[in-house]
Design an enzyme around this catalytic site. Structure first.
Site, PDB file in Angstrom:
ATOM      1  N   SER A 118       2.244   3.462 -15.397  1.00 31.91           N
ATOM      2  CA  SER A 118       1.455   4.551 -16.487  1.00 31.91           C
ATOM      3  C   SER A 118      -0.161   4.616 -15.328  1.00 31.91           C
ATOM      4  CB  SER A 118       0.413   3.549 -17.338  1.00 31.91           C
ATOM      5  OG  SER A 118       1.336   3.447 -18.416  1.00 31.91           O
ATOM      6  N   ILE A 170      -7.529  -9.830 -10.765  1.00 29.53           N
ATOM      7  CA  ILE A 170      -8.445  -9.920 -12.505  1.00 29.53           C
ATOM      8  C   ILE A 170      -9.713  -9.657 -11.576  1.00 29.53           C
ATOM      9  CG2 ILE A 170      -9.339 -10.677 -14.108  1.00 29.53           C
ATOM     10  CD1 ILE A 170      -6.536 -11.965 -14.568  1.00 29.53           C
ATOM     11  N   HIS A 175      -0.281   1.473 -13.375  1.00 23.19           N
ATOM     12  CA  HIS A 175       0.355  -0.357 -13.862  1.00 23.19           C
ATOM     13  C   HIS A 175       1.606  -0.132 -14.297  1.00 23.19           C
ATOM     14  CE1 HIS A 175       0.867  -3.547 -15.713  1.00 23.19           C
ATOM     15  NE2 HIS A 175       1.589  -3.333 -16.447  1.00 23.19           N
ATOM     16  N   GLY A 208       0.770  -1.016   0.208  1.00 22.42           N
ATOM     17  CA  GLY A 208      -0.042   0.366  -0.146  1.00 22.42           C
ATOM     18  C   GLY A 208       0.896   1.174  -0.254  1.00 22.42           C
ATOM     19  N   ASP A 258      -5.236  -4.264 -18.377  1.00 19.91           N
ATOM     20  CA  ASP A 258      -4.680  -3.441 -18.235  1.00 19.91           C
ATOM     21  C   ASP A 258      -4.704  -2.420 -19.718  1.00 19.91           C
ATOM     22  OD1 ASP A 258      -3.377  -3.653 -15.941  1.00 19.91           O
ATOM     23  OD2 ASP A 258      -2.381  -4.931 -16.805  1.00 19.91           O
ATOM     24  N   ASN A 315      -6.444   2.397 -13.263  1.00 20.94           N
ATOM     25  CA  ASN A 315      -5.165   1.253 -11.852  1.00 20.94           C
ATOM     26  C   ASN A 315      -3.619   1.850 -12.283  1.00 20.94           C
ATOM     27  OD1 ASN A 315      -4.332  -0.813 -11.332  1.00 20.94           O
ATOM     28  ND2 ASN A 315      -3.878  -1.572 -13.385  1.00 20.94           N
ATOM     29  N   GLU A 318     -10.708  -5.659 -20.640  1.00 17.54           N
ATOM     30  CA  GLU A 318      -9.271  -5.899 -20.845  1.00 17.54           C
ATOM     31  C   GLU A 318      -8.126  -5.702 -20.232  1.00 17.54           C
ATOM     32  OE1 GLU A 318      -6.692  -6.573 -25.185  1.00 17.54           O
ATOM     33  OE2 GLU A 318      -8.548  -5.477 -25.383  1.00 17.54           O
ATOM     34  N   ARG A 336     -15.457 -16.667  -8.714  1.00 15.11           N
ATOM     35  CA  ARG A 336     -15.240 -14.844  -8.804  1.00 15.11           C
ATOM     36  C   ARG A 336     -16.402 -13.789  -8.992  1.00 15.11           C
ATOM     37  NH1 ARG A 336     -10.855 -12.690 -11.951  1.00 15.11           N
ATOM     38  NH2 ARG A 336     -10.245 -14.567 -12.231  1.00 15.11           N
ATOM     39  N   GLU A 362       5.438   6.290  -9.716  1.00 14.72           N
ATOM     40  CA  GLU A 362       4.633   5.887  -9.250  1.00 14.72           C
ATOM     41  C   GLU A 362       3.929   6.435  -7.707  1.00 14.72           C
ATOM     42  OE1 GLU A 362       3.037   1.857  -8.744  1.00 14.72           O
ATOM     43  OE2 GLU A 362       4.789   1.487  -9.390  1.00 14.72           O
TER      44      GLU A 362
HETATM   45  C1  GRF Z   1       2.650  -1.038  -7.590  1.00 18.22           C
HETATM   46  O1  GRF Z   1       3.753  -1.243  -8.277  1.00 18.22           O
HETATM   47  C2  GRF Z   1       1.691  -0.766  -8.819  1.00 18.22           C
HETATM   48  O2  GRF Z   1       2.171  -0.848 -10.001  1.00 18.22           O
HETATM   49  C3  GRF Z   1       1.527  -2.184  -8.839  1.00 18.22           C
HETATM   50  O3  GRF Z   1       1.753  -2.770  -7.952  1.00 18.22           O
HETATM   51  C4  GRF Z   1       2.252  -2.326  -6.692  1.00 18.22           C
HETATM   52  C5  GRF Z   1       1.920  -2.029  -5.420  1.00 18.22           C
HETATM   53  O4  GRF Z   1       2.421  -0.968  -4.824  1.00 18.22           O
HETATM   54  N1  GRF Z   1       0.280  -2.306  -9.839  1.00 18.22           N
HETATM   55  P1  GRF Z   1       2.155  -0.618  -3.394  1.00 18.22           P
HETATM   56  O5  GRF Z   1       0.979  -1.828  -2.738  1.00 18.22           O
HETATM   57  O6  GRF Z   1       1.710   0.572  -4.110  1.00 18.22           O
HETATM   58  O7  GRF Z   1       3.524   0.054  -2.391  1.00 18.22           O
END
Ligand code: GRF
Length: 216
Positions: A135, A91, A108, A13, A144, A106, A142, A64, A173
């Site tokens: 990103s 997913i 990614h 997190g 990502d 999201n 679908e 699911r 990020e």
């Molecule tokens: C990040 O690299 C995010 O892009 C990917 O999973 C990781 C999550 O990291 N989808 P965190 O749990 O926010 O530290």
């Protein structure tokens, strides 16, 4: 009025923490109204008060769709404006994505459309990419594949390993996600047909995070 944000997370997190830090610093006018996880021991859950946590194990559901329906109901009960997948490792089924269509994003760890799915850092190195990054995109059924709103780029350096590269990307990020949420919260982004407009300008494909942590 601050925007209501729901966060889906399966792990540590750190992206959620970046959102909470920005809110506390007054640089993001938002409220994290719930954190939702498919893992009861996800560290992300501990970052918000117990009343704002929801976790359930997919193994406790018939399939699911049943898990997604419970998750969807919990999200809906928190009445979020935006739903942010930040390290959510499951997913999302089509029905859940459609339920929150256009309100779910999201983060990614690749420069989409390159390297959808898992192990993005290793794959960037294997492909000989000179540049890598992260990103923020709109979630569509679908994996990502939704419109990319914004990206942050980092160089790939000689001697990089997947963990080294992952750490360099993760550092970008956090400001990327916060800057994107700020624009969405302010209603300044308009996304359609694979392109993005900012304040009516553009189209951008997509916005880029600059060295001052601003999107342009
Ligand atoms: C990040 O690299 C995010 O892009 C990917 O999973 C990781 C999550 O990291 N989808 P965190 O749990 O926010 O530290």
């Amino acid at each position: 009025m601050s925007v209501r944000i729901a966060v889906l997370a399966s792990g540590r997190g750190s992206n959620l923490q970046a959102i909470l830090d920005a809110i506390a610093a007054g640089t993001l006018d938002a409220d994290v109204v719930g954190v939702f996880s498919d893992r009861a021991n996800a560290a992300a859950l501990d970052k918000v008060p117990a009343a704002r946590r929801w976790a359930a194990s997919p193994r406790d559901f018939a399939d699911r769709d049943a898990f997604d329906a419970a998750l969807g109901d919990a999200i809906a009960a928190a009445a979020p404006d935006w739903i942010v997948c930040a390290g959510y490792m499951r997913i999302l089924g089509e029905a859940l994505v459609r339920r929150f269509a256009g309100r779910m994003i999201n983060i990614h760890p690749s420069l989409l459309p390159k390297h959808r799915g898992l192990h993005t850092h290793a794959r960037a190195l294997e492909s000989g990419d000179r540049e890598h990054g992260a990103s923020v995109h709109v979630v569509v059924p679908e994996l990502d594949a939704g419109t990319v709103i914004a990206q942050a780029r980092v160089p790939v350096r000689a001697g990089d390993t997947p963990p080294l590269l992952a750490a360099r990307v993760l550092e970008r990020e956090h400001p990327l996600l916060v800057a994107t949420l700020r624009l969405l919260a302010q209603g300044r982004v308009d996304e359609r047909q694979g392109t993005v407009r900012l304040d009516g300008q553009g189209p951008f494909t997509p916005l880029q995070l600059d060295s001052r942590d601003e999107l342009r």
